[in-house]
Design a protein around this motif. Structure first.
Motif, PDB file in Angstrom:
ATOM      1  N   VAL A 172       0.643 -14.428   8.120  1.00 59.12           N
ATOM      2  CA  VAL A 172       1.403 -13.439   8.633  1.00 59.12           C
ATOM      3  C   VAL A 172       2.454 -13.157   8.004  1.00 59.12           C
ATOM      4  CG1 VAL A 172       2.652 -12.949  11.111  1.00 59.12           C
ATOM      5  CG2 VAL A 172       0.561 -14.260  11.123  1.00 59.12           C
ATOM      6  N   ASP A 173       2.982 -11.861   7.839  1.00 55.89           N
ATOM      7  CA  ASP A 173       4.298 -11.659   7.112  1.00 55.89           C
ATOM      8  C   ASP A 173       4.978 -10.796   7.895  1.00 55.89           C
ATOM      9  OD1 ASP A 173       3.510 -12.538   4.620  1.00 55.89           O
ATOM     10  OD2 ASP A 173       2.551 -10.996   3.901  1.00 55.89           O
ATOM     11  N   ALA A 174       6.256 -10.971   8.166  1.00 57.49           N
ATOM     12  CA  ALA A 174       6.925 -10.150   8.992  1.00 57.49           C
ATOM     13  C   ALA A 174       7.743  -8.912   8.063  1.00 57.49           C
ATOM     14  CB  ALA A 174       8.231 -10.901   9.451  1.00 57.49           C
ATOM     15  N   TRP A 175       7.735  -7.619   8.531  1.00 55.56           N
ATOM     16  CA  TRP A 175       8.226  -6.589   7.845  1.00 55.56           C
ATOM     17  C   TRP A 175       9.527  -6.132   8.560  1.00 55.56           C
ATOM     18  CZ3 TRP A 175       5.111  -2.897   4.332  1.00 55.56           C
ATOM     19  CH2 TRP A 175       3.883  -3.649   3.743  1.00 55.56           C
ATOM     20  N   PHE A 176      10.548  -5.975   7.776  1.00 57.09           N
ATOM     21  CA  PHE A 176      11.791  -5.396   8.418  1.00 57.09           C
ATOM     22  C   PHE A 176      12.270  -4.268   7.742  1.00 57.09           C
ATOM     23  CE2 PHE A 176      12.058 -10.161   8.860  1.00 57.09           C
ATOM     24  CZ  PHE A 176      11.889 -10.154  10.227  1.00 57.09           C
ATOM     25  N   TYR A 177      12.220  -2.948   8.536  1.00 53.75           N
ATOM     26  CA  TYR A 177      12.953  -1.582   8.414  1.00 53.75           C
ATOM     27  C   TYR A 177      13.949  -1.632   9.201  1.00 53.75           C
ATOM     28  CZ  TYR A 177       8.488  -0.230   6.165  1.00 53.75           C
ATOM     29  OH  TYR A 177       7.331  -0.063   5.540  1.00 53.75           O
ATOM     30  N   ALA A 178      15.172  -2.057   8.461  1.00 51.03           N
ATOM     31  CA  ALA A 178      16.505  -2.171   9.172  1.00 51.03           C
ATOM     32  C   ALA A 178      16.991  -0.586   9.532  1.00 51.03           C
ATOM     33  CB  ALA A 178      17.517  -3.016   8.254  1.00 51.03           C
ATOM     34  N   ASP A 179      16.640   0.252   8.334  1.00 52.13           N
ATOM     35  CA  ASP A 179      17.122   1.588   8.576  1.00 52.13           C
ATOM     36  C   ASP A 179      16.501   2.202   9.834  1.00 52.13           C
ATOM     37  OD1 ASP A 179      14.757   1.407   7.335  1.00 52.13           O
ATOM     38  OD2 ASP A 179      15.161   3.434   6.408  1.00 52.13           O
ATOM     39  N   ARG A 180      15.390   1.625  10.301  1.00 50.28           N
ATOM     40  CA  ARG A 180      14.486   2.155  11.391  1.00 50.28           C
ATOM     41  C   ARG A 180      14.631   1.483  12.490  1.00 50.28           C
ATOM     42  NH1 ARG A 180       9.455   5.430   9.197  1.00 50.28           N
ATOM     43  NH2 ARG A 180      10.598   6.904  10.889  1.00 50.28           N
ATOM     44  N   ASN A 181      15.422   0.232  12.522  1.00 52.50           N
ATOM     45  CA  ASN A 181      15.516  -0.640  13.648  1.00 52.50           C
ATOM     46  C   ASN A 181      14.005  -1.089  14.098  1.00 52.50           C
ATOM     47  OD1 ASN A 181      18.483  -0.343  13.768  1.00 52.50           O
ATOM     48  ND2 ASN A 181      17.716   1.827  14.279  1.00 52.50           N
ATOM     49  N   LEU A 182      13.209  -1.378  13.258  1.00 55.04           N
ATOM     50  CA  LEU A 182      11.802  -1.845  13.274  1.00 55.04           C
ATOM     51  C   LEU A 182      11.581  -3.051  12.703  1.00 55.04           C
ATOM     52  CD1 LEU A 182       8.706  -0.791  14.035  1.00 55.04           C
ATOM     53  CD2 LEU A 182       8.848   0.196  12.028  1.00 55.04           C
ATOM     54  N   ALA A 183      10.854  -3.859  13.440  1.00 52.10           N
ATOM     55  CA  ALA A 183      10.085  -5.226  12.902  1.00 52.10           C
ATOM     56  C   ALA A 183       8.758  -5.306  12.976  1.00 52.10           C
ATOM     57  CB  ALA A 183      10.729  -6.396  13.100  1.00 52.10           C
ATOM     58  N   MET A 184       7.934  -5.804  11.907  1.00 50.53           N
ATOM     59  CA  MET A 184       6.616  -5.870  12.341  1.00 50.53           C
ATOM     60  C   MET A 184       5.916  -7.409  12.042  1.00 50.53           C
ATOM     61  SD  MET A 184       5.254  -2.497   9.940  1.00 50.53           S
ATOM     62  CE  MET A 184       5.553  -0.819  10.582  1.00 50.53           C
ATOM     63  N   LEU A 185       5.182  -7.701  12.473  1.00 53.06           N
ATOM     64  CA  LEU A 185       4.170  -9.013  12.195  1.00 53.06           C
ATOM     65  C   LEU A 185       2.859  -8.387  11.861  1.00 53.06           C
ATOM     66  CD1 LEU A 185       5.292 -11.493  15.384  1.00 53.06           C
ATOM     67  CD2 LEU A 185       6.228 -11.091  12.975  1.00 53.06           C
ATOM     68  N   ILE A 186       2.527  -8.734  10.654  1.00 50.34           N
ATOM     69  CA  ILE A 186       1.343  -8.208  10.178  1.00 50.34           C
ATOM     70  C   ILE A 186       0.616  -9.340   9.846  1.00 50.34           C
ATOM     71  CG2 ILE A 186       0.238  -6.825   8.328  1.00 50.34           C
ATOM     72  CD1 ILE A 186       1.912  -5.141  10.394  1.00 50.34           C
ATOM     73  N   ASP A 187      -0.682  -9.474  10.314  1.00 53.62           N
ATOM     74  CA  ASP A 187      -1.534 -10.656  10.509  1.00 53.62           C
ATOM     75  C   ASP A 187      -2.874 -10.325   9.550  1.00 53.62           C
ATOM     76  OD1 ASP A 187      -3.054 -12.907  10.720  1.00 53.62           O
ATOM     77  OD2 ASP A 187      -2.446 -13.309  12.746  1.00 53.62           O
ATOM     78  N   ALA A 188      -3.321 -10.971   8.560  1.00 54.50           N
ATOM     79  CA  ALA A 188      -4.294 -10.652   7.843  1.00 54.50           C
ATOM     80  C   ALA A 188      -5.667 -11.142   8.635  1.00 54.50           C
ATOM     81  CB  ALA A 188      -4.305 -11.466   6.552  1.00 54.50           C
TER      82      ALA A 188
END
Length: 219
Positions: A172-188
Protein backbone atom coordinates in the motif's frame (compact mmCIF):
# COMPACT_ATOMS: atom_id res chain seq x y z
CA UNK A 1 -4.03 -8.84 -14.98
CA UNK A 2 -7.23 -8.02 -13.07
CA UNK A 3 -6.06 -4.44 -12.41
CA UNK A 4 -5.05 -4.06 -16.07
CA UNK A 5 -8.50 -5.16 -17.25
CA UNK A 6 -10.11 -2.72 -14.81
CA UNK A 7 -8.01 0.17 -16.15
CA UNK A 8 -8.86 -0.78 -19.73
CA UNK A 9 -12.53 -0.76 -18.76
CA UNK A 10 -12.26 2.74 -17.32
CA UNK A 11 -10.53 4.05 -20.44
CA UNK A 12 -13.18 2.48 -22.68
CA UNK A 13 -15.96 4.07 -20.63
CA UNK A 14 -14.33 7.50 -20.86
CA UNK A 15 -13.81 7.12 -24.60
CA UNK A 16 -17.37 5.96 -25.19
CA UNK A 17 -18.80 8.81 -23.16
CA UNK A 18 -16.86 11.36 -25.14
CA UNK A 19 -18.11 10.02 -28.45
CA UNK A 20 -21.75 9.25 -27.79
CA UNK A 21 -22.93 11.47 -24.93
CA UNK A 22 -23.08 15.21 -25.67
CA UNK A 23 -23.62 16.00 -21.97
CA UNK A 24 -20.60 16.89 -19.89
CA UNK A 25 -20.06 14.49 -17.00
CA UNK A 26 -18.74 16.70 -14.20
CA UNK A 27 -18.88 14.47 -11.12
CA UNK A 28 -15.91 12.25 -11.81
CA UNK A 29 -13.43 11.47 -9.00
CA UNK A 30 -10.80 13.83 -10.47
CA UNK A 31 -13.22 16.77 -10.84
CA UNK A 32 -12.04 18.67 -7.75
CA UNK A 33 -12.27 22.43 -7.20
CA UNK A 34 -10.98 24.60 -4.35
CA UNK A 35 -13.43 27.45 -3.78
CA UNK A 36 -12.71 31.01 -2.69
CA UNK A 37 -14.69 30.27 0.48
CA UNK A 38 -12.10 27.71 1.59
CA UNK A 39 -14.00 24.56 0.72
CA UNK A 40 -13.40 21.69 -1.68
CA UNK A 41 -16.09 20.97 -4.27
CA UNK A 42 -16.35 17.36 -5.47
CA UNK A 43 -19.34 15.23 -6.56
CA UNK A 44 -21.51 18.37 -6.25
CA UNK A 45 -20.73 18.69 -2.53
CA UNK A 46 -18.61 21.29 -0.71
CA UNK A 47 -16.56 19.71 2.04
CA UNK A 48 -16.57 21.95 5.07
CA UNK A 49 -19.93 23.46 4.06
CA UNK A 50 -22.29 20.65 2.97
CA UNK A 51 -24.32 18.93 5.71
CA UNK A 52 -25.18 15.25 5.94
CA UNK A 53 -28.80 16.11 5.13
CA UNK A 54 -27.74 17.84 1.91
CA UNK A 55 -25.66 14.82 0.88
CA UNK A 56 -28.67 12.57 1.49
CA UNK A 57 -30.75 14.79 -0.75
CA UNK A 58 -28.02 14.88 -3.42
CA UNK A 59 -27.53 11.11 -3.56
CA UNK A 60 -31.11 10.07 -2.69
CA UNK A 61 -29.71 7.60 -0.20
CA UNK A 62 -29.94 7.17 3.58
CA UNK A 63 -26.65 6.17 5.23
CA UNK A 64 -25.90 4.05 8.26
CA UNK A 65 -24.19 6.08 10.99
CA UNK A 66 -21.55 4.75 13.36
CA UNK A 67 -18.99 6.07 15.81
CA UNK A 68 -15.60 4.55 15.08
CA UNK A 69 -13.52 3.91 18.20
CA UNK A 70 -9.83 3.33 17.41
CA UNK A 71 -7.49 1.06 19.35
CA UNK A 72 -6.29 4.19 21.17
CA UNK A 73 -9.93 5.18 21.97
CA UNK A 74 -10.08 8.07 19.49
CA UNK A 75 -13.62 8.62 18.25
CA UNK A 76 -14.98 9.74 14.87
CA UNK A 77 -18.46 9.82 13.36
CA UNK A 78 -18.98 8.21 9.95
CA UNK A 79 -21.95 7.90 7.58
CA UNK A 80 -21.90 4.84 5.29
CA UNK A 81 -23.78 5.41 2.05
CA UNK A 82 -22.87 2.09 0.48
CA UNK A 83 -22.48 1.69 -3.27
CA UNK A 84 -23.51 4.72 -5.35
CA UNK A 85 -23.21 5.61 -9.04
CA UNK A 86 -21.48 8.95 -9.56
CA UNK A 87 -20.83 10.05 -13.11
CA UNK A 88 -19.61 7.03 -15.04
CA UNK A 89 -18.54 4.88 -12.12
CA UNK A 90 -19.83 3.04 -9.08
CA UNK A 91 -18.13 3.40 -5.71
CA UNK A 92 -18.81 2.99 -2.02
CA UNK A 93 -19.06 6.31 -0.18
CA UNK A 94 -18.31 7.13 3.45
CA UNK A 95 -18.60 10.63 4.95
CA UNK A 96 -16.75 11.54 8.14
CA UNK A 97 -18.73 14.23 9.95
CA UNK A 98 -17.69 17.19 12.08
CA UNK A 99 -18.60 16.35 15.69
CA UNK A 100 -17.17 17.71 18.93
CA UNK A 101 -15.89 15.38 21.68
CA UNK A 102 -19.04 15.74 23.79
CA UNK A 103 -21.25 14.64 20.89
CA UNK A 104 -18.97 11.72 20.06
CA UNK A 105 -19.03 10.58 23.68
CA UNK A 106 -22.83 10.90 23.82
CA UNK A 107 -23.29 8.91 20.61
CA UNK A 108 -20.88 6.21 21.75
CA UNK A 109 -22.56 5.86 25.13
CA UNK A 110 -25.99 5.58 23.48
CA UNK A 111 -24.87 3.13 20.76
CA UNK A 112 -27.23 0.30 19.80
CA UNK A 113 -24.67 -2.18 18.44
CA UNK A 114 -20.95 -2.72 19.00
CA UNK A 115 -18.92 -4.55 16.33
CA UNK A 116 -15.17 -5.35 16.34
CA UNK A 117 -13.09 -4.44 13.28
CA UNK A 118 -10.04 -6.22 11.85
CA UNK A 119 -7.83 -3.25 12.83
CA UNK A 120 -8.72 -3.62 16.52
CA UNK A 121 -11.16 -0.69 16.32
CA UNK A 122 -14.85 -0.85 17.25
CA UNK A 123 -17.85 0.22 15.17
CA UNK A 124 -20.64 1.62 17.35
CA UNK A 125 -24.00 1.94 15.57
CA UNK A 126 -25.78 5.24 16.26
CA UNK A 127 -29.27 5.30 17.74
CA UNK A 128 -32.22 6.57 15.68
CA UNK A 129 -32.60 9.67 17.85
CA UNK A 130 -28.94 10.59 17.37
CA UNK A 131 -29.12 9.92 13.63
CA UNK A 132 -31.64 12.75 13.43
CA UNK A 133 -29.27 15.06 15.31
CA UNK A 134 -26.44 14.22 12.93
CA UNK A 135 -28.35 15.29 9.83
CA UNK A 136 -27.21 18.89 10.33
CA UNK A 137 -23.53 18.03 10.89
CA UNK A 138 -21.02 19.16 8.27
CA UNK A 139 -19.05 16.69 6.17
CA UNK A 140 -15.35 16.86 7.06
CA UNK A 141 -13.93 14.11 4.83
CA UNK A 142 -15.44 12.13 1.99
CA UNK A 143 -14.07 8.63 1.39
CA UNK A 144 -14.59 7.24 -2.13
CA UNK A 145 -13.92 3.51 -2.55
CA UNK A 146 -14.00 2.67 -6.27
CA UNK A 147 -15.30 -0.67 -7.48
CA UNK A 148 -12.29 -0.99 -9.81
CA UNK A 149 -8.68 -0.39 -8.85
CA UNK A 150 -6.49 2.32 -10.34
CA UNK A 151 -3.05 1.77 -11.85
CA UNK A 152 -0.45 4.50 -11.12
CA UNK A 153 -0.38 5.44 -14.83
CA UNK A 154 -4.10 6.14 -14.85
CA UNK A 155 -3.92 8.12 -11.60
CA UNK A 156 -1.22 10.36 -13.04
CA UNK A 157 -3.13 10.78 -16.30
CA UNK A 158 -6.34 11.86 -14.56
CA UNK A 159 -5.25 13.45 -11.29
CA UNK A 160 -1.89 14.88 -12.33
CA UNK A 161 1.80 14.29 -11.70
CA UNK A 162 2.19 16.31 -8.51
CA UNK A 163 1.56 13.63 -5.89
CA UNK A 164 3.76 12.99 -2.87
CA UNK A 165 3.96 9.20 -2.58
CA UNK A 166 4.66 7.50 0.77
CA UNK A 167 5.00 3.74 1.21
CA UNK A 168 2.84 2.53 4.13
CA UNK A 169 3.07 -1.27 3.84
CA UNK A 170 4.52 -3.86 1.48
CA UNK A 171 1.57 -3.39 -0.88
CA UNK A 172 0.00 0.00 0.00
CA UNK A 173 1.19 3.47 -0.99
CA UNK A 174 -0.34 6.76 0.12
CA UNK A 175 -0.61 9.42 -2.59
CA UNK A 176 -1.04 13.02 -1.37
CA UNK A 177 -2.22 15.81 -3.68
CA UNK A 178 -1.96 18.83 -1.38
CA UNK A 179 -3.08 21.23 -4.13
CA UNK A 180 -6.31 19.23 -4.55
CA UNK A 181 -6.87 18.34 -0.87
CA UNK A 182 -6.87 14.70 -1.89
CA UNK A 183 -5.20 11.63 -0.41
CA UNK A 184 -5.28 8.10 -1.81
CA UNK A 185 -4.48 4.66 -0.50
CA UNK A 186 -3.41 2.59 -3.51
CA UNK A 187 -3.18 -1.12 -2.77
CA UNK A 188 -1.40 -3.42 -5.22
CA UNK A 189 -3.68 -6.24 -4.01
CA UNK A 190 -6.85 -4.22 -4.63
CA UNK A 191 -9.08 -2.03 -2.48
CA UNK A 192 -8.07 1.55 -3.31
CA UNK A 193 -9.50 4.43 -1.26
CA UNK A 194 -9.70 8.16 -2.11
CA UNK A 195 -9.99 10.72 0.72
CA UNK A 196 -11.30 14.21 -0.08
CA UNK A 197 -10.94 17.09 2.37
CA UNK A 198 -11.40 20.82 2.73
CA UNK A 199 -8.12 22.82 2.54
CA UNK A 200 -8.10 23.56 6.27
CA UNK A 201 -8.54 19.90 7.22
CA UNK A 202 -6.04 18.41 4.76
CA UNK A 203 -2.96 18.56 7.05
CA UNK A 204 -4.90 16.67 9.72
CA UNK A 205 -6.06 14.13 7.13
CA UNK A 206 -2.49 13.54 5.98
CA UNK A 207 -1.30 13.00 9.55
CA UNK A 208 -4.19 10.62 10.18
CA UNK A 209 -3.35 8.48 7.15
CA UNK A 210 0.38 8.39 7.89
CA UNK A 211 -0.42 7.11 11.38
CA UNK A 212 -2.89 4.40 10.39
CA UNK A 213 -2.05 0.99 11.85
CA UNK A 214 -1.11 -1.55 9.16
CA UNK A 215 -4.31 -3.53 9.76
CA UNK A 216 -6.50 -0.49 9.18
CA UNK A 217 -4.69 0.45 5.96
CA UNK A 218 -6.18 -2.72 4.46
CA UNK A 219 -9.59 -2.47 6.16
Amino acid sequence: MQRLLAVMGILLLLSACGKSDPQVVDNLPWDITSTEQGTTRVFHLELGKTTLRQAIEQWHSFPELAVMQSRTNELSLEAYFGKQRLGLFEAKLVAELVADPAILEKFSQEQIKREPQASGAWRLSVSEANVKLANDFLIKYLIYIPVVNYEPELIRARFGEGAEIVNLTATVDAWFYADRNLAMLIDAKGGDMFYYSSPQDFPQLKTKILNLPAEQVHE
